[in-house]
Design a protein around this motif. Structure first.
Motif, PDB file in Angstrom:
ATOM      1  N   ALA A 164     -10.657  22.353 -25.107  1.00 15.49           N
ATOM      2  CA  ALA A 164     -10.618  21.070 -24.394  1.00 15.49           C
ATOM      3  C   ALA A 164     -11.980  20.763 -23.770  1.00 15.49           C
ATOM      4  O   ALA A 164     -12.479  19.628 -23.871  1.00 15.49           O
ATOM      5  CB  ALA A 164      -9.530  21.111 -23.318  1.00 15.49           C
ATOM      6  N   LEU A 217      -7.363  13.734 -25.648  1.00 20.61           N
ATOM      7  CA  LEU A 217      -7.003  15.148 -25.583  1.00 20.61           C
ATOM      8  C   LEU A 217      -5.744  15.397 -24.762  1.00 20.61           C
ATOM      9  O   LEU A 217      -5.335  16.559 -24.615  1.00 20.61           O
ATOM     10  CB  LEU A 217      -8.166  15.947 -24.975  1.00 20.61           C
ATOM     11  CG  LEU A 217      -9.471  15.934 -25.769  1.00 20.61           C
ATOM     12  CD1 LEU A 217     -10.573  16.624 -24.979  1.00 20.61           C
ATOM     13  CD2 LEU A 217      -9.280  16.619 -27.112  1.00 20.61           C
ATOM     14  N   GLU A 227      -9.470  17.175 -16.148  1.00 22.32           N
ATOM     15  CA  GLU A 227     -10.753  16.701 -16.654  1.00 22.32           C
ATOM     16  C   GLU A 227     -11.880  17.048 -15.683  1.00 22.32           C
ATOM     17  O   GLU A 227     -12.931  17.560 -16.082  1.00 22.32           O
ATOM     18  CB  GLU A 227     -10.693  15.194 -16.882  1.00 22.32           C
ATOM     19  CG  GLU A 227     -11.983  14.601 -17.419  1.00 22.32           C
ATOM     20  CD  GLU A 227     -11.933  13.097 -17.520  1.00 22.32           C
ATOM     21  OE1 GLU A 227     -12.917  12.505 -18.017  1.00 22.32           O
ATOM     22  OE2 GLU A 227     -10.917  12.497 -17.087  1.00 22.32           O
ATOM     23  N   TYR A 284      -6.959  27.163 -25.131  1.00 21.28           N
ATOM     24  CA  TYR A 284      -6.878  25.712 -25.003  1.00 21.28           C
ATOM     25  C   TYR A 284      -7.961  25.157 -24.086  1.00 21.28           C
ATOM     26  O   TYR A 284      -8.599  24.147 -24.400  1.00 21.28           O
ATOM     27  CB  TYR A 284      -5.489  25.325 -24.470  1.00 21.28           C
ATOM     28  CG  TYR A 284      -5.375  23.872 -24.073  1.00 21.28           C
ATOM     29  CD1 TYR A 284      -5.250  22.883 -25.038  1.00 21.28           C
ATOM     30  CD2 TYR A 284      -5.402  23.492 -22.730  1.00 21.28           C
ATOM     31  CE1 TYR A 284      -5.158  21.545 -24.683  1.00 21.28           C
ATOM     32  CE2 TYR A 284      -5.308  22.162 -22.368  1.00 21.28           C
ATOM     33  CZ  TYR A 284      -5.189  21.202 -23.343  1.00 21.28           C
ATOM     34  OH  TYR A 284      -5.103  19.882 -22.993  1.00 21.28           O
ATOM     35  N   VAL A 326      -5.374  15.152 -21.550  1.00 26.84           N
ATOM     36  CA  VAL A 326      -5.783  15.946 -20.394  1.00 26.84           C
ATOM     37  C   VAL A 326      -5.678  15.070 -19.155  1.00 26.84           C
ATOM     38  O   VAL A 326      -6.127  13.913 -19.150  1.00 26.84           O
ATOM     39  CB  VAL A 326      -7.232  16.465 -20.580  1.00 26.84           C
ATOM     40  CG1 VAL A 326      -7.718  17.175 -19.324  1.00 26.84           C
ATOM     41  CG2 VAL A 326      -7.301  17.394 -21.778  1.00 26.84           C
TER      42      VAL A 326
END
Length: 367
Positions: A217, A230, A237, A213, A232
């Motif tokens: 990402a 996403l 991030e 993942y 996130v």
């Protein structure tokens, strides 16, 4: 000349008589070329609600033996295969290919369950129902697609679509409170088993995505997707951006290391070449030096020859004793240029001159 001609004719006849490739026959053990039953499709398969069915003809199922022998072109064996077909992959395509090739004349109908049924009985999907419908439509083995297919096949559904056989793998499929949703199909003799493709499935693909993942990402963030798209968090991030920068630095360091290794390797190769050339030149120089200045070199011979010539030039040759002596001729008198006077003479010359003068005077007197 006749036998070769006849043999050529016979060989040509054999080639023409043979119905297989290169004149081969079934007796030769070489399989004959199979005729193509269908050409490549130019359009996706239609949906079932877009296909007109002639209900005037009665629905009479064909038996398995009749289907294997082959049915008329206007009466193909109608085979049904259903599934979720999420993240359509090669395992799905292979299953549909097997269903299409169960019988010589097969019309393949594929049912795709809706999002509502799938989420209730199996779980959340990656692709929505429209995307899954479209993916199945573009499979070359599919002749017709049934949208919003039922989870359990009822006799009414089988009769509506005039289905002869249902194709699926033989593993019991437990769902909706049943140990095997295809149990009643198997009991009715309408089940046609296919083989699963090992090593690939929708669950395997999802497992790979979940396992990697962070990688996906970071890749999508780099491609321009937002953290909100996403799902996130802000901290993740920033963490992904930092990891991306660290990876770039590592890559640069790795590139520099590889380039430095290549540079060192080239320097080593050049240094080896230079050392070899220096050794060759040094051997050549030493050989030339010994050839010139060695104990038996050319310089020693040159010195010997020069010494002999010098000795010959310094020591004059002795004249033989029997040779007559000759008076040395007087050296010519030197006269000063632009002068009528005679140069001063030596005492001996002076006495000679005086005698000559006296002699001349006496002669004048006599005259």
């Amino acid at each position: 000349m006749e036998p070769p001609t006849s043999s050529r004719l016979n060989s040509r006849k054999r080639r023409k008589d043979g119905s297989g490739p290169n004149g081969a026959t079934e007796l030769d053990g070489i399989p004959l070329k199979m005729s193509r039953r269908s050409l490549g499709l130019r359009e996706p398969a239609p949906f079932s609600d877009e296909v007109e069915i002639d209900y005037s003809k009665p629905y009479i199922r064909v038996t398995y033996e009749e289907a294997m022998r082959g049915t008329p072109l206007d009466r193909p064996v109608r085979v049904y295969a259903d599934g979720i077909f999420d993240l359509f992959h090669s395992g799905h395509a292979r299953a549909l290919m097997q269903a299409k090739n169960l019988f010589p004349n097969t019309y393949l109908i594929v049912g795709v369950c809706s999002d509502e049924l799938t989420h209730n009985f199996k779980g959340f999907t990656v692709m929505n129902e429209n995307e899954r419908y479209d993916a199945v439509q573009h499979c070359r083995y599919v002749d017709e697609v049934v949208r919003n297919a039922p989870w359990t096949l009822t006799p009414e559904f089988l009769a509506e679509h005039r289905i002869d056989f249902v194709a699926h793998d033989d593993i019991p499929y437990s769902s909706a409170g049943s140990d095997d949703v295809y149990k009643h199909i198997k009991e009715a003799g309408m089940f046609a088993p296919t083989q699963r493709t090992e090593g690939i499935s929708t669950s395997d693909i999802i497992t790979r995505i979940v396992r990697d993942y962070d990688v996906y990402a970071r890749r999508n963030l780099q491609r321009g997707y937002t953290a909100k798209e996403l799902n996130v968090s802000f901290i993740n991030e920033k963490k992904y951006h930092l990891q991306e920068r660290v990876d770039k630095v590592k890559k640069r360091v790795k590139d520099v290391e590889e380039k430095s290794k290549e540079f060192v390797q080239k320097v080593e190769e050049k240094s080896i070449d230079l050392i070899q050339k220096w050794e060759e030149k040094s051997r050549e120089f030493i050989g030339n030096f010994l050839e010139m200045f060695g104990p038996e070199g050319a310089l020693k011979h040159m010195l010997k020859e020069g010494k002999g010539r010098m000795l010959q030039a310094i020591s004059p040759k002795q004249s033989p004793s029997s040779s007559p002596t000759h008076d040395r001729s007087p050296s010519p008198s030197f006269r000063w240029p632009f002068s009528t006077k005679t140069p001063p003479s030596s005492p001996a010359n002076r006495s000679r001159n005086e005698s000559a003068v006296t002699y001349d005077i006496s002669e004048d007197e006599e005259d």
